[in-house]
Design a protein around this motif. Structure first.
Motif, PDB file in Angstrom:
ATOM      1  N   UNK A   7      -2.001  -7.901  13.523  1.00 41.57           N
ATOM      2  CA  UNK A   7      -3.087  -6.947  13.802  1.00 41.57           C
ATOM      3  C   UNK A   7      -2.812  -5.519  13.330  1.00 41.57           C
ATOM      4  N   UNK A   8      -1.824  -5.339  12.473  1.00 43.64           N
ATOM      5  CA  UNK A   8      -1.500  -3.984  12.030  1.00 43.64           C
ATOM      6  C   UNK A   8      -2.269  -3.578  10.776  1.00 43.64           C
ATOM      7  N   UNK A  13       1.686   1.435  -1.679  1.00 46.51           N
ATOM      8  CA  UNK A  13       1.371   2.561  -2.568  1.00 46.51           C
ATOM      9  C   UNK A  13      -0.021   2.411  -3.172  1.00 46.51           C
ATOM     10  N   UNK A  14      -0.583   1.195  -3.128  1.00 50.10           N
ATOM     11  CA  UNK A  14      -1.897   1.022  -3.749  1.00 50.10           C
ATOM     12  C   UNK A  14      -3.025   0.735  -2.762  1.00 50.10           C
ATOM     13  N   UNK A  15      -2.720   0.269  -1.537  1.00 53.15           N
ATOM     14  CA  UNK A  15      -3.840   0.013  -0.617  1.00 53.15           C
ATOM     15  C   UNK A  15      -3.460   0.103   0.858  1.00 53.15           C
ATOM     16  N   UNK A  16      -4.519   0.234   1.659  1.00 56.56           N
ATOM     17  CA  UNK A  16      -4.373   0.265   3.114  1.00 56.56           C
ATOM     18  C   UNK A  16      -5.333  -0.790   3.641  1.00 56.56           C
ATOM     19  N   UNK A  17      -4.826  -1.829   4.316  1.00 59.33           N
ATOM     20  CA  UNK A  17      -5.735  -2.897   4.752  1.00 59.33           C
ATOM     21  C   UNK A  17      -5.182  -3.600   5.995  1.00 59.33           C
ATOM     22  N   UNK A  18      -6.092  -4.174   6.762  1.00 65.02           N
ATOM     23  CA  UNK A  18      -5.695  -4.905   7.966  1.00 65.02           C
ATOM     24  C   UNK A  18      -5.044  -6.234   7.542  1.00 65.02           C
ATOM     25  N   UNK A  49      -1.660   0.208  14.682  1.00 68.71           N
ATOM     26  CA  UNK A  49      -0.440   0.836  14.141  1.00 68.71           C
ATOM     27  C   UNK A  49      -0.335   0.563  12.645  1.00 68.71           C
ATOM     28  N   UNK A  50       0.380   1.429  11.962  1.00 71.17           N
ATOM     29  CA  UNK A  50       0.606   1.232  10.529  1.00 71.17           C
ATOM     30  C   UNK A  50       1.863   0.394  10.312  1.00 71.17           C
ATOM     31  N   UNK A  51       1.764  -0.494   9.328  1.00 70.27           N
ATOM     32  CA  UNK A  51       2.943  -1.257   8.892  1.00 70.27           C
ATOM     33  C   UNK A  51       3.327  -0.695   7.519  1.00 70.27           C
ATOM     34  N   UNK A 352      -2.788  16.793   2.963  1.00 68.16           N
ATOM     35  CA  UNK A 352      -2.201  17.205   1.675  1.00 68.16           C
ATOM     36  C   UNK A 352      -1.934  15.989   0.793  1.00 68.16           C
ATOM     37  N   UNK A 353      -1.600  14.880   1.436  1.00 70.25           N
ATOM     38  CA  UNK A 353      -1.366  13.629   0.683  1.00 70.25           C
ATOM     39  C   UNK A 353      -1.958  12.455   1.472  1.00 70.25           C
ATOM     40  N   UNK A 354      -2.190  11.363   0.776  1.00 71.52           N
ATOM     41  CA  UNK A 354      -2.701  10.162   1.455  1.00 71.52           C
ATOM     42  C   UNK A 354      -1.521   9.356   2.014  1.00 71.52           C
ATOM     43  N   UNK A 355      -1.865   8.417   2.873  1.00 75.83           N
ATOM     44  CA  UNK A 355      -0.841   7.533   3.428  1.00 75.83           C
ATOM     45  C   UNK A 355      -0.179   6.710   2.321  1.00 75.83           C
ATOM     46  N   UNK A 356      -0.980   6.263   1.352  1.00 76.55           N
ATOM     47  CA  UNK A 356      -0.404   5.486   0.243  1.00 76.55           C
ATOM     48  C   UNK A 356       0.548   6.347  -0.586  1.00 76.55           C
ATOM     49  N   UNK A 357       0.206   7.608  -0.774  1.00 76.13           N
ATOM     50  CA  UNK A 357       1.112   8.498  -1.525  1.00 76.13           C
ATOM     51  C   UNK A 357       2.441   8.647  -0.770  1.00 76.13           C
TER      52      UNK A 357
END
Ligand code: URP
Ligand code: ZN
Ligand code: ZN
Length: 456
Positions: A7-8, A13-18, A49-51, A352-357
């Protein structure tokens, strides 16, 4: 028995997904929108939460004589901050060869909690040294570091040329500490002659122009040798300009900065002397304008990595020696455990930056540049199960009481940052849970790194 993280929100570096994630025998074995566990599996719930892939800190100085963190305390601190791999610098002992140095350092690191590699510091040049460089890849070392400052370690331009040439031929990337040591030593002498001994003179005698000049010179030599070159701890706009010009000319150059240059500034060196000495590092802390430029260049991709440059000099019988004469304070700041929290708070939360960055510069890029990808550096099937479970809804206060690193002070003392590190896994083993280090010292593996194979 598998480990399943459910469920995280998975960040690469290229995506944010469940996504759910499964780890078997230390390696990531499945990534899917839903993974159901079996009876004996360990399930970790990561709802909201982020993984993240574990951080790779490519710039640490653990195990240096006179400092407070050896590989056990230093890697405990690193892991508690989400770092699952370090690349540490050796320290040349002039009574032995660099290959002997390296073997000694491998032995010193045996009580490491997390996986580790080394950069070999080379502080002289002769035919034996050039021969030893060609042997480093057999030892798993595919990077060297050269200093353009510090009397005891610096090499001259001819040596830079010869060493970079040898490194290029061996498939090794050259790290450069870029400051013009000759001019800086003259500026220090002039300052002391005028009794300008306060900590702020550390910054005044290491001006940005001398960082820029050395950066330009190193990268011009890189241009003719075609040596892949990694400029460590870039601190200022002037050096970045030279660095970007070189990249535009096609030099295969990579740049690193450190959290201290992004979060702290030279005003810390103007505090009362007893406090200010804690902040002596080289290059020195710069201005808020430099901070803005560094963040922008991380965002644009010019700067590739973040290293902590962790140096755990004690205050007593260490930093305090510089109170009445800045040259007597050992250089370098502790911070191995705060990189992720600082970058998340000041970088991601302040937009200032994204999570992927963040993941790119703390994990994927260092893995690619230093020959660890795809074993390390991302969340891929077959990669090591090096994972951080990060709670963005909680906060953390950085203090000397709560830190794991060995120093009696914390240069970020009292800063309240958004985010909290819930779990850290190294090769599928939970080594940190709710701020407690539960992994055992000595479980870290020495990493044989691949030859250099990256393009900036
Ligand atoms: O001041 C610093 N950065 N000390 C650590 C050694 C180095 O120059 O990287
Ligand atoms: Zn350095
Ligand atoms: Zn360093």
């Amino acid at each position: 028995m598998s480990i399943i993280i459910k469920n995280g929100i998975l960040v690469t570096a290229s995506e944010v997904s469940q996504r759910d994630l499964k780890i078997d025998n230390g390696k990531i074995s499945m990534i899917s929108s839903q993974i159901n566990g079996e009876k004996n599996d360990t399930i970790i719930d990561a709802t909201n939460k982020y993984i993240l892939p574990g951080l790779i800190d490519p710039h640490t100085h653990l195990g240096i004589e006179g400092t407070l963190d050896d590989f056990e305390t230093g890697t405990n601190a690193a892991a508690s901050g989400g770092v699952t791999t370090i690349i540490n610098f050796t320290d040349p002992d002039n009574s032995q060869t660099f290959l002997e140095d390296l073997r000694e350092w491998k032995n010193k690191a045996k009580n490491s909690l997390i996986d580790y590699g080394f950069h070999s510091i080379i502080n002289k040049c002769n035919s034996d040294v050039l021969e030893q460089i060609s042997k480093l890849p057999d030892e798993g070392v595919t990077s060297i570091k050269l200093f353009m400052a510090y009397k005891e370690n610096m090499v001259n331009d001819k040596e830079l040329y010869l060493l970079m040439n040898a490194a290029k031929k061996a498939g090794i990337v050259t790290n450069i500490h870029a400051e013009n040591g000759v001019v800086i030593d003259q500026l220090i002498e002039e300052a002391l002659n005028k009794n300008n001994t306060k900590p702020i003179y550390h910054a005044y005698t290491r001006p940005p122009e001398m960082e820029a000049e050395a950066t330009a010179r190193a990268l011009r030599i890189a241009e003719i040798t075609e040596a892949p070159t990694y400029i460590v701890h870039i601190s200022c706009e002037e050096a970045l300009k030279e660095f970007i010009h070189a990249k535009e000319r096609g030099v295969n150059a990579f740049g690193e900065t450190c959290p201290q240059y992004l979060v702290l500034d030279e005003d810390y060196l103007k505090k009362e002397d007893k406090e200010a000495v804690k902040y002596i590092c080289s290059p020195p802390l710069r201005t808020k304008k430099d901070q803005d430029t560094l963040w922008n260049k991380i965002k644009s991709g010019s700067i590739s990595t973040i290293g902590s440059d962790h140096s755990s000099h004690p205050y007593v019988n260490g930093k305090e020696n510089g109170i009445n004469n800045f040259t007597k304070a050992p250089n370098g700041l502790p911070g191995i455990e705060s990189t992720l929290l600082l970058l998340y708070h000041y970088g991601v939360c302040e937009e200032r930056i994204s999570l992927s960055k963040l993941v790119e510069v703390t994990s994927q890029n260092p893995a690619e540049i230093f020959g660890l990808y795809p074993q390390k550096g991302s969340i891929n099937i077959g990669s090591d199960g090096d994972i951080v479970i990060f709670d963005p809804n909680k906060s953390t206060v950085l203090t000397k009481e709560s830190q794991k690193q060995g120093t009696e002070y914390n240069v970020y003392e009292g800063m309240k940052v958004q985010g909290y590190i819930d779990y850290v896994l190294s090769r599928g083993e939970v080594i940190v849970k709710d701020k407690k280090v539960i992994g055992k010292p000595g479980r870290g593996n020495y990493l044989y790194r691949d030859k250099f194979n990256a393009r900036s």
